[in-house]
Design a protein around this motif. Sequence first.
Motif, short mmCIF file in Angstrom:
data_model
loop_
_atom_site.label_atom_id
_atom_site.label_comp_id
_atom_site.label_asym_id
_atom_site.label_seq_id
_atom_site.Cartn_x
_atom_site.Cartn_y
_atom_site.Cartn_z
N ALA A 1 -35.55 61.44 13.88
CA ALA A 1 -36.72 61.55 13.00
C ALA A 1 -37.42 60.20 12.86
O ALA A 1 -38.65 60.10 12.96
N TRP A 2 -36.64 59.15 12.66
CA TRP A 2 -37.21 57.83 12.43
C TRP A 2 -37.93 57.31 13.68
O TRP A 2 -39.06 56.87 13.61
N PHE A 3 -37.25 57.38 14.85
CA PHE A 3 -37.84 56.85 16.07
C PHE A 3 -39.05 57.67 16.54
O PHE A 3 -39.89 57.17 17.27
N SER A 4 -39.12 58.92 16.15
CA SER A 4 -40.24 59.76 16.57
C SER A 4 -41.33 59.83 15.50
O SER A 4 -42.26 60.62 15.64
N ASP A 5 -41.22 59.03 14.46
CA ASP A 5 -42.17 59.09 13.35
C ASP A 5 -42.27 60.51 12.79
O ASP A 5 -43.34 61.02 12.52
N ASN A 6 -41.13 61.14 12.68
CA ASN A 6 -41.00 62.50 12.15
C ASN A 6 -41.73 63.56 12.97
O ASN A 6 -42.08 64.62 12.46
N SER A 7 -41.94 63.29 14.26
CA SER A 7 -42.61 64.29 15.09
C SER A 7 -41.63 65.14 15.89
O SER A 7 -42.03 66.07 16.57
N ILE A 8 -40.33 64.83 15.79
CA ILE A 8 -39.30 65.65 16.41
C ILE A 8 -38.32 66.07 15.33
O ILE A 8 -37.79 65.23 14.60
N THR A 9 -38.10 67.37 15.19
CA THR A 9 -37.16 67.87 14.19
C THR A 9 -35.80 68.08 14.83
O THR A 9 -35.71 68.35 16.03
N THR A 10 -34.77 67.98 14.02
CA THR A 10 -33.40 68.15 14.51
C THR A 10 -32.63 69.02 13.54
O THR A 10 -32.77 68.87 12.33
N LYS A 11 -31.82 69.92 14.09
CA LYS A 11 -30.98 70.77 13.25
C LYS A 11 -29.56 70.76 13.82
O LYS A 11 -29.38 70.76 15.04
N VAL A 12 -28.57 70.76 12.94
CA VAL A 12 -27.17 70.73 13.33
C VAL A 12 -26.60 72.14 13.29
O VAL A 12 -26.78 72.87 12.31
N PHE A 13 -25.92 72.53 14.38
CA PHE A 13 -25.27 73.84 14.50
C PHE A 13 -23.81 73.64 14.87
O PHE A 13 -23.44 72.59 15.38
N THR A 14 -22.98 74.66 14.65
CA THR A 14 -21.61 74.63 15.15
C THR A 14 -21.47 75.67 16.26
O THR A 14 -22.21 76.65 16.31
N ALA A 15 -20.53 75.42 17.14
CA ALA A 15 -20.37 76.24 18.35
C ALA A 15 -19.51 77.47 18.09
O ALA A 15 -18.53 77.70 18.78
N ASP A 16 -19.88 78.27 17.11
CA ASP A 16 -19.04 79.43 16.82
C ASP A 16 -19.82 80.64 16.35
O ASP A 16 -19.24 81.60 15.88
N ASP A 17 -21.12 80.64 16.49
CA ASP A 17 -21.91 81.74 15.97
C ASP A 17 -22.86 82.27 17.04
O ASP A 17 -23.87 81.64 17.34
N ASP A 18 -22.52 83.42 17.63
CA ASP A 18 -23.35 84.00 18.67
C ASP A 18 -24.74 84.38 18.17
O ASP A 18 -25.69 84.41 18.93
N VAL A 19 -24.86 84.68 16.88
CA VAL A 19 -26.16 85.02 16.32
C VAL A 19 -27.08 83.80 16.39
O VAL A 19 -28.25 83.89 16.75
N LEU A 20 -26.53 82.62 16.08
CA LEU A 20 -27.33 81.40 16.12
C LEU A 20 -27.65 80.97 17.55
O LEU A 20 -28.59 80.21 17.77
N ALA A 21 -26.89 81.44 18.52
CA ALA A 21 -27.15 81.07 19.92
C ALA A 21 -28.58 81.45 20.31
O ALA A 21 -29.24 80.71 21.05
N GLU A 22 -29.07 82.57 19.82
CA GLU A 22 -30.44 82.98 20.12
C GLU A 22 -31.44 81.99 19.54
O GLU A 22 -32.44 81.66 20.18
N GLU A 23 -31.19 81.51 18.34
CA GLU A 23 -32.07 80.50 17.74
C GLU A 23 -32.00 79.19 18.51
O GLU A 23 -33.01 78.57 18.81
N ILE A 24 -30.79 78.78 18.85
CA ILE A 24 -30.59 77.51 19.56
C ILE A 24 -31.29 77.53 20.92
O ILE A 24 -31.84 76.52 21.35
N LYS A 25 -31.31 78.68 21.59
CA LYS A 25 -31.94 78.81 22.91
C LYS A 25 -33.41 78.40 22.86
O LYS A 25 -33.95 77.93 23.86
N SER A 26 -34.06 78.56 21.73
CA SER A 26 -35.49 78.28 21.64
C SER A 26 -35.79 76.79 21.46
O SER A 26 -36.95 76.39 21.55
N TYR A 27 -34.78 75.97 21.23
CA TYR A 27 -35.02 74.54 21.00
C TYR A 27 -35.40 73.84 22.30
O TYR A 27 -34.98 74.23 23.38
N ASP A 28 -36.19 72.78 22.19
CA ASP A 28 -36.61 72.01 23.36
C ASP A 28 -35.44 71.26 23.99
O ASP A 28 -35.36 71.13 25.21
N ALA A 29 -34.54 70.75 23.16
CA ALA A 29 -33.38 70.01 23.66
C ALA A 29 -32.14 70.47 22.90
O ALA A 29 -32.20 70.71 21.69
#
Length: 168
Positions: free
Chosen positions: A95-123
Amino acid sequence: MRDIQMKILLLCIFQHCAVAFTTHQHYRSTSHQHHALASTKQTTTLSATIIGNVALLLPSGDDTAARTPSLFGQKSPADPPSILEAAHQLQNKIAWFSDNSITTKVFTADDDVLAEEIKSYDAVIALHLTTEQDVHFASKLFASRLAEDSHDAKCQFALECATDDTGL
């Protein structure tokens, strides 16, 4: 060595999101249909226009990420942070290095439902995945992202993770 890896990681994220932003701008100017998609990915905040998003994928388990020491920050005079603390530090740095132009979210590797959301992220960055279950989750996620027929540029990589037969 970990400090160099972290700097390279941040550079890759920013370079990727700049490419993704350029790609979104190109499609916005050439296609009305794509215009709607691009404008949903681009949100304006008080300080910056969001040009990309990053998912940090941490080990599964109730408190595994909170209690397991990270390999990052080993040269710091303070105690090494937990995996979760290191992820939050990375989240703040992005956030700091991108002047808040890149958002970041933390996930854990145990939820197949969230996998669909994670797939849409740029990185997607997998950090410290060591159990067979977590590595399999990340491998499946990475493979599904590569298989998508998408015009959006995407990147993904794993740091300090175990390997499996798919090459993660």
